[in-house]
Scaffold this active site. Structure first.
Site, PDB file in Angstrom:
ATOM      1  N   ASP A 129       0.839  -1.221   0.000  1.00 14.53           N
ATOM      2  CA  ASP A 129       0.000   0.000   0.000  1.00 14.53           C
ATOM      3  C   ASP A 129       0.860   1.252   0.000  1.00 14.53           C
ATOM      4  O   ASP A 129       0.590   2.211  -0.722  1.00 14.53           O
ATOM      5  CB  ASP A 129      -0.862   0.165   1.256  1.00 14.53           C
ATOM      6  CG  ASP A 129      -1.458  -1.047   1.836  1.00 14.53           C
ATOM      7  OD1 ASP A 129      -0.722  -1.977   2.147  1.00 14.53           O
ATOM      8  OD2 ASP A 129      -2.680  -1.012   1.998  1.00 14.53           O
ATOM      9  N   THR A 130       1.861   1.246   0.868  1.00 13.45           N
ATOM     10  CA  THR A 130       2.726   2.410   0.997  1.00 13.45           C
ATOM     11  C   THR A 130       3.442   2.684  -0.314  1.00 13.45           C
ATOM     12  O   THR A 130       3.463   3.819  -0.796  1.00 13.45           O
ATOM     13  CB  THR A 130       3.746   2.203   2.132  1.00 13.45           C
ATOM     14  OG1 THR A 130       3.029   1.988   3.350  1.00 13.45           O
ATOM     15  CG2 THR A 130       4.674   3.393   2.279  1.00 13.45           C
TER      16      THR A 130
END
Length: 173
Positions: A121-122
Site C-alpha cells: 500500500d505504501t
C-alpha cells in the site's frame, strides 16, 4: 468473481492479482475485520467519482476517531513519519486498509510496485504521488479489531527495510 490460491501469496501479491482480474472502473478494498466504520464507504467511492485517482482513509488526521493499542499506534506514527521524511509522501497514513482507485490509474502503477506484502500500500501511494496522480486522504472512524497478522518486531524491521529500498531506488531515478 472468486479468486483462490493454494499457496500464501502475501497481502500485496493477493491485492495485485485481484485488481488485475477486476472489471470495474472504481476499484477498492477494505480490511476484512471492518476496522474502518462503513459509514465512510460512500465517501471513499465518491472521491474517485469526483476525479481523484486514489482515495484512502486516514487514522492519523486530527479529525480521525481511532481506538488502538498504544504500541501499534506508536509504531504506525513512526513508520508514517519515516515514509514522509525519506520518500517525500504528503500523506499521514499509508497503511489504513480502506482505499479506492480509478482503474486506469491503478493499473498504470501496478507493474512498478515491487513489494508483495505489507509495504505494498505504501509503495503504491508513494508511487502514485510521484507520478502526479491526485490522492485524497480523509479522516475515518477506526476501531482495533483485536486479531491481527501483524508481528510488530518482524514487520517493523521488514517495512523499515522497504522504506530504505524504495528510497535507494528513487536516488537513481
Amino acid at each position: 468473481m472468486h479468486l483462490h490460491s493454494q499457496e500464501r501469496q502475501g497481502r500485496g501479491r493477493a491485492l495485485d492479482r485481484a485488481f488485475r482480474a477486476s472489471k470495474g472502473e472504481i476499484l477498492g478494498y477494505i480490511d476484512v475485520d471492518l476496522a474502518t466504520d462503513m459509514k465512510h464507504l460512500k465517501e471513499l467511492i465518491q472521491s474517485i467519482r469526483d476525479g481523484y485517482d486514489v482515495a484512502t482513509g486516514s487514522r492519523m488526521l486530527p479529525q480521525s476517531n481511532v481506538e488502538r493499542p498504544f504500541n501499534r499506534g506508536f509504531a504506525s506514527r513512526g513508520f508514517n513519519f519515516l515514509t514522509r521524511l525519506m520518500l517525500g509522501s504528503r500523506l499521514y497514513d499509508h497503511q489504513c486498509g480502506f482505499k479506492s482507485f480509478k482503474r486506469d490509474s491503478l493499473l498504470g502503477l501496478l507493474d512498478k510496485v515491487k513489494d508483495t506484502h505489507w509495504f505494498w500500500d505504501t509503495e503504491l501511494l508513494v508511487r502514485a504521488q510521484r507520478a502526479g496522480f491526485s490522492v485524497r486522504e480523509f479522516p475515518v472512524e477506526w476501531r482495533h479489531g483485536g486479531t491481527t497478522k501483524v508481528d510488530l518486531k518482524r514487520d517493523v524491521i521488514g517495512m523499515g527495510s522497504q522504506i530504505f529500498r524504495l528510497w535507494y531506488e528513487f536516488l537513481w531515478d
